[in-house]
Design a protein around this motif. Structure first.
Motif, PDB file in Angstrom:
ATOM      1  N   UNK A  62      73.469  26.556 -39.682  1.00 39.64           N
ATOM      2  CA  UNK A  62      74.696  27.353 -39.736  1.00 39.64           C
ATOM      3  C   UNK A  62      74.368  28.848 -39.844  1.00 39.64           C
ATOM      4  N   UNK A  63      73.387  29.194 -40.670  1.00 38.01           N
ATOM      5  CA  UNK A  63      73.002  30.603 -40.818  1.00 38.01           C
ATOM      6  C   UNK A  63      72.466  31.166 -39.506  1.00 38.01           C
ATOM      7  N   UNK A  64      71.678  30.355 -38.789  1.00 35.59           N
ATOM      8  CA  UNK A  64      71.166  30.809 -37.494  1.00 35.59           C
ATOM      9  C   UNK A  64      72.301  31.013 -36.496  1.00 35.59           C
ATOM     10  N   UNK A  65      73.249  30.078 -36.482  1.00 30.68           N
ATOM     11  CA  UNK A  65      74.366  30.175 -35.548  1.00 30.68           C
ATOM     12  C   UNK A  65      75.235  31.387 -35.859  1.00 30.68           C
TER      13      UNK A  65
ATOM     14  N   UNK B 182      75.445  33.170 -29.696  1.00 31.25           N
ATOM     15  CA  UNK B 182      75.248  32.862 -28.277  1.00 31.25           C
ATOM     16  C   UNK B 182      73.911  32.185 -27.988  1.00 31.25           C
ATOM     17  N   UNK B 183      73.065  32.050 -29.000  1.00 30.21           N
ATOM     18  CA  UNK B 183      71.714  31.528 -28.754  1.00 30.21           C
ATOM     19  C   UNK B 183      71.381  30.408 -29.744  1.00 30.21           C
ATOM     20  N   UNK B 184      72.134  29.296 -29.696  1.00 26.30           N
ATOM     21  CA  UNK B 184      71.796  28.176 -30.586  1.00 26.30           C
ATOM     22  C   UNK B 184      70.518  27.486 -30.133  1.00 26.30           C
ATOM     23  N   UNK B 185      69.993  26.638 -30.986  1.00 22.13           N
ATOM     24  CA  UNK B 185      68.842  25.786 -30.649  1.00 22.13           C
ATOM     25  C   UNK B 185      67.570  26.585 -30.363  1.00 22.13           C
ATOM     26  N   UNK B 186      67.406  27.734 -30.999  1.00 20.92           N
ATOM     27  CA  UNK B 186      66.219  28.557 -30.730  1.00 20.92           C
ATOM     28  C   UNK B 186      64.933  27.838 -31.119  1.00 20.92           C
ATOM     29  N   UNK B 187      63.855  28.217 -30.443  1.00 30.20           N
ATOM     30  CA  UNK B 187      62.569  27.578 -30.658  1.00 30.20           C
ATOM     31  C   UNK B 187      62.094  27.633 -32.110  1.00 30.20           C
ATOM     32  N   UNK B 188      62.292  28.728 -32.864  1.00 30.87           N
ATOM     33  CA  UNK B 188      61.865  28.701 -34.268  1.00 30.87           C
ATOM     34  C   UNK B 188      62.475  27.557 -35.065  1.00 30.87           C
TER      35      UNK B 188
ATOM     36  N   UNK C  27      81.812  33.805 -21.674  1.00 39.80           N
ATOM     37  CA  UNK C  27      82.566  32.594 -21.345  1.00 39.80           C
ATOM     38  C   UNK C  27      81.794  31.740 -20.343  1.00 39.80           C
ATOM     39  N   UNK C  28      81.180  32.378 -19.355  1.00 38.50           N
ATOM     40  CA  UNK C  28      80.352  31.643 -18.402  1.00 38.50           C
ATOM     41  C   UNK C  28      79.219  30.935 -19.133  1.00 38.50           C
ATOM     42  N   UNK C  29      78.582  31.648 -20.039  1.00 41.56           N
ATOM     43  CA  UNK C  29      77.462  31.097 -20.797  1.00 41.56           C
ATOM     44  C   UNK C  29      77.902  29.928 -21.674  1.00 41.56           C
ATOM     45  N   UNK C  30      79.046  30.079 -22.350  1.00 39.27           N
ATOM     46  CA  UNK C  30      79.538  28.983 -23.199  1.00 39.27           C
ATOM     47  C   UNK C  30      79.859  27.751 -22.362  1.00 39.27           C
TER      48      UNK C  30
ATOM     49  N   UNK D 286      64.980  35.571 -36.570  1.00 39.13           N
ATOM     50  CA  UNK D 286      64.708  35.121 -35.204  1.00 39.13           C
ATOM     51  C   UNK D 286      65.990  35.076 -34.388  1.00 39.13           C
ATOM     52  N   UNK D 287      67.068  34.554 -34.985  1.00 38.14           N
ATOM     53  CA  UNK D 287      68.337  34.463 -34.279  1.00 38.14           C
ATOM     54  C   UNK D 287      68.914  35.847 -33.994  1.00 38.14           C
ATOM     55  N   UNK D 288      68.782  36.763 -34.946  1.00 38.68           N
ATOM     56  CA  UNK D 288      69.318  38.110 -34.750  1.00 38.68           C
ATOM     57  C   UNK D 288      68.597  38.824 -33.610  1.00 38.68           C
ATOM     58  N   UNK D 289      67.279  38.636 -33.509  1.00 33.83           N
ATOM     59  CA  UNK D 289      66.529  39.274 -32.431  1.00 33.83           C
ATOM     60  C   UNK D 289      66.950  38.729 -31.075  1.00 33.83           C
ATOM     61  N   UNK D 290      67.084  37.414 -30.967  1.00 37.06           N
ATOM     62  CA  UNK D 290      67.499  36.810 -29.696  1.00 37.06           C
ATOM     63  C   UNK D 290      68.926  37.205 -29.340  1.00 37.06           C
ATOM     64  N   UNK D 291      69.806  37.236 -30.337  1.00 35.41           N
ATOM     65  CA  UNK D 291      71.195  37.621 -30.083  1.00 35.41           C
ATOM     66  C   UNK D 291      71.276  39.071 -29.603  1.00 35.41           C
TER      67      UNK D 291
END
Length: 498
Positions: free
Chosen positions: A386-389, A394-400, A291-294, A261-266
Motif C-alpha cells: 500500500x505504501x509503495x502504491x 502509476x508504477x505498481x509491482x516494481x522490481x524492488x 488513462x491509456x496506461x491504466x 524506489x516507488x517515488x523514483x519510478x513515479x
C-alpha cells in the motif's frame, strides 16, 4: 540498480543449465582462457601482475583480453577453497599517455562486467579510453565467476509477489527456503559467500593483481554498493572513485526502501507524461496518457494483453511495468515507449490466460545477502504494498517489491548501514535528477554521509547513468579521473536533448 540485470541471454543461460547442473572450477577454466590450473590454486594473498595471464577473449571482438584470478570462496579463510574470478580488459588506446587501469564495477546485481568489456565499453569517453586500460569482472556468483545456478523447474515455480493472504506469505517463505537449498546444492560453497563484503576483497585482489598501488574505480548502479564499501574498507587504497546512479545503503527500513524506489519510478513516469503532453510527435499526444496506461494495466491484470515480444502469450502487469515502462526510462526513450504503448492499446485483446512475471535473475541471492528487509507477516507485507502504491500509483509491482518477496526468510551477511569512509580522497558521485531506479535523494544522502570526501555532479535530465550525457558531464568526469580535479561542489549539468 536492478533494472540493468534483466538481460534475456543471462536468464536463458540459467534456464539451460539443467536441474542437475553443477558449476565447477573446471567449467570456469574452460569458459575463461586466462584461468590455468596453476593460477586456480595460487594464493590470492600473493596476487601480482604475473598471476594474470591475459589472452584474447573472442575472435569476434578483437582487442578484448580475458584472464581469471584465483580468490578464496571465503575471505575469512584465505587458504581454503578458491574459485576463478573472470576478468576482461581493453588496453588504453594511447599507451604513451596511459594513467593506469580503471576498474568498472557492474550493476544488477547480476550484470557481467566481462560482457561489458568484451562487447563494447561505450560508458567511457574517448579520452578516458585513451588514458586507461578498462578492466572489469564478473562478480562472484555471476556470469563466469562461479555463477549461482538453480533448477529451472523450481525457478519457474516462483510465487506471485502479490501475496494476498497469510497462507500465501507462508508458502513464499517455504518456497524461498527450498530454492536456497537447491541453488546452494547446484552452485557450490560460494553460494554462502556472495555478499558485497566478500566482493570488496575480490576487488582489492584485482587491484593488486593489476599492479596498481591505488584503485581507480567506476561503479554504476549496484556497482556503487561495491565502490562505497571498498572506500569504507580501504579508504587509503583509493586513487579515484566514481559512483554513478547511487544506491544509498543507509536506508535500513523495508518501508523506506520500497517507498523511495516507488517515488523514483513515479517521478520518471510523471516526466514521460509531461513530455508526451508537450510533444506533438508523441504517439499519445492529445490523449490522457495515464488513462491509456491504466487501461493497459487492467488488460494485463486480466491476462488479455499480448506480450509484444511473444504475441501468443499474455504480458503480466509486473512485466508491463518493469520490462516495458521502466526499461524505457533507463535510456530514456520516451518516444519509443509512447509508440509501444499506442500499439499495445490498439492491439486486439487475447483470450484471458494466466500470467506470471519473468523469472528473477539467479543472482538474486547477492541482493539478499546485502539487504536486510524483514517482513513479519502478510499484514505487514500488505501495508508495504500500500505504501509503495501511494508513492508510485502509476508504477505498481516494481522490481524492488519482487526482490523483497524473494528474500523473505533469507540470512543477510552484509546488512546495510550508514557509510563512513574516513581517510578516503574525494569521491565523485553522479546522478540524474530523474533517475527511475536510484532516485536523486539517494545520491544527496550519500554525499552527506561522505562529508568532505563526497562531491555530487548533477545531471538535470533523466535516465539511469549520466557521466557521458553531454560535454558538461563528460568533461567533469574526465578531468576527475585523469587529473584528479574535482568539480566545484554543487555543479549541475543541463539535460541533453536528442
Amino acid at each position: 540498480m536492478l533494472l540493468e540485470g534483466r538481460r534475456e541471454r543471462r536468464r536463458a543461460a540459467v534456464r539451460r543449465a539443467g536441474a542437475a547442473a553443477v558449476i565447477t572450477l573446471g567449467s570456469v577454466t574452460a569458459a575463461v582462457p586466462g584461468l590455468t590450473a596453476e593460477s586456480a590454486h595460487a594464493s590470492p594473498a600473493h596476487a601480482s601482475p604475473a598471476s594474470l595471464r591475459w589472452v584474447p577473449c573472442d575472435p569476434e571482438h578483437p582487442g578484448a583480453e580475458c584472464a581469471a584470478l584465483s580468490v578464496p570462496v571465503d575471505w575469512a579463510h584465505p587458504d581454503g577453497p578458491s574459485f576463478g574470478l573472470a576478468l576482461a580488459r581493453r588496453a588504453a588506446t594511447g599507451p604513451g599517455t596511459r594513467v593506469g587501469s580503471l576498474v568498472f564495477g557492474p550493476g544488477g546485481p547480476g550484470d557481467s562486467g566481462v560482457d561489458r568489456v568484451v562487447t563494447g565499453i561505450d560508458a567511457f569517453s574517448p579520452e578516458v579510453r585513451r588514458r586507461f586500460d578498462i578492466v572489469s569482472f564478473d562478480p562472484r556468483g555471476v556470469g563466469r565467476s562461479s555463477p549461482v545456478t538453480c533448477s529451472p523447474d523450481l525457478l519457474a515455480q516462483r510465487p506471485s509477489p502479490k501475496i494476498d493472504d497469510q497462507a500465501a506469505f507462508e508458502a513464499t517463505l517455504a518456497y524461498n527456503q527450498r530454492l536456497r537449498a537447491d541453488c546452494r546444492e547446484h552452485t557450490g560453497p560460494v553460494f554462502d559467500h556472495l555478499d558485497t563484503g566478500q566482493t570488496v576483497r575480490d576487488l582489492d585482489a584485482v587491484r593488486a593483481a593489476l599492479g596498481e598501488a591505488k584503485l581507480t574505480f567506476h561503479g554504476s548502479s549496484y556497482g556503487t554498493v561495491l565502490g562505497a564499501q571498498y572506500a569504507e574498507t580501504y579508504p587509503r587504497r583509493v586513487r579515484a572513485m566514481v559512483l554513478e546512479s547511487v544506491m544509498d545503503r543507509s536506508v535500513t527500513s523495508t518501508s523506506a526502501f520500497l517507498r523511495d524506489s516507488a517515488a523514483a519510478a513515479q517521478d520518471s513516469f510523471d516526466e514521460f507524461v509531461k513530455w508526451c503532453d508537450g510533444t506533438p510527435d508523441c504517439a499519445l499526444n492529445g490523449r490522457d496518457v495515464r488513462a491509456v496506461w491504466r487501461g493497459l494495466l487492467a488488460r494485463a491484470d486480466r491476462g488479455e494483453l499480448a506480450n509484444p515480444s511473444a504475441p501468443d502469450t499474455a504480458l503480466s502487469p509486473m512485466d508491463l511495468v518493469n520490462r516495458i515502462a521502466l526499461r524505457a526510462f533507463v535510456r530514456p526513450d520516451y518516444a519509443g515507449l509512447a509508440e509501444k504503448l499506442a500499439a499495445m492499446e490498439a492491439s486486439e485483446p487475447i483470450p484471458a490466460s494466466p500470467t506470471s512475471p519473468a523469472a528473477l535473475p539467479a543472482a538474486t541471492p547477492v541482493f539478499c545477502a546485502d539487504w536486510r528487509f524483514p517482513v513479519r507477516d502478510q499484514r505487514e507485507y500488505a501495508s508495504l504494498v500500500h505504501a509503495m502504491t501511494t508513492a508510485g500509483p502509476d508504477v505498481p509491482y516494481l522490481l524492488p517489491l519482487h526482490m523483497t518477496a524473494a528474500c523473505l526468510g533469507s540470512p543477510t551477511a552484509n546488512p546495510q548501514h550508514r557509510l563512513t569512509a574516513r581517510g578516503a580522497p574525494p569521491i565523485l558521485l553522479s546522478n540524474a535528477v530523474h533517475d527511475p531506479a536510484t532516485g536523486y535523494p539517494w545520491a544527496e544522502s550519500v554525499e552527506r554521509q561522505l562529508g568532505s570526501a563526497g562531491v555530487l555532479l548533477t545531471y538535470e535530465g533523466g535516465g539511469h547513468g549520466s557521466v557521458t550525457n553531454g560535454p558538461c558531464m563528460e568533461n567533469a568526469y574526465d578531468r576527475y579521473l585523469i587529473d584528479l580535479q574535482v568539480p566545484p561542489r554543487g555543479t549541475r549539468c543541463p539535460a541533453v536533448t536528442s
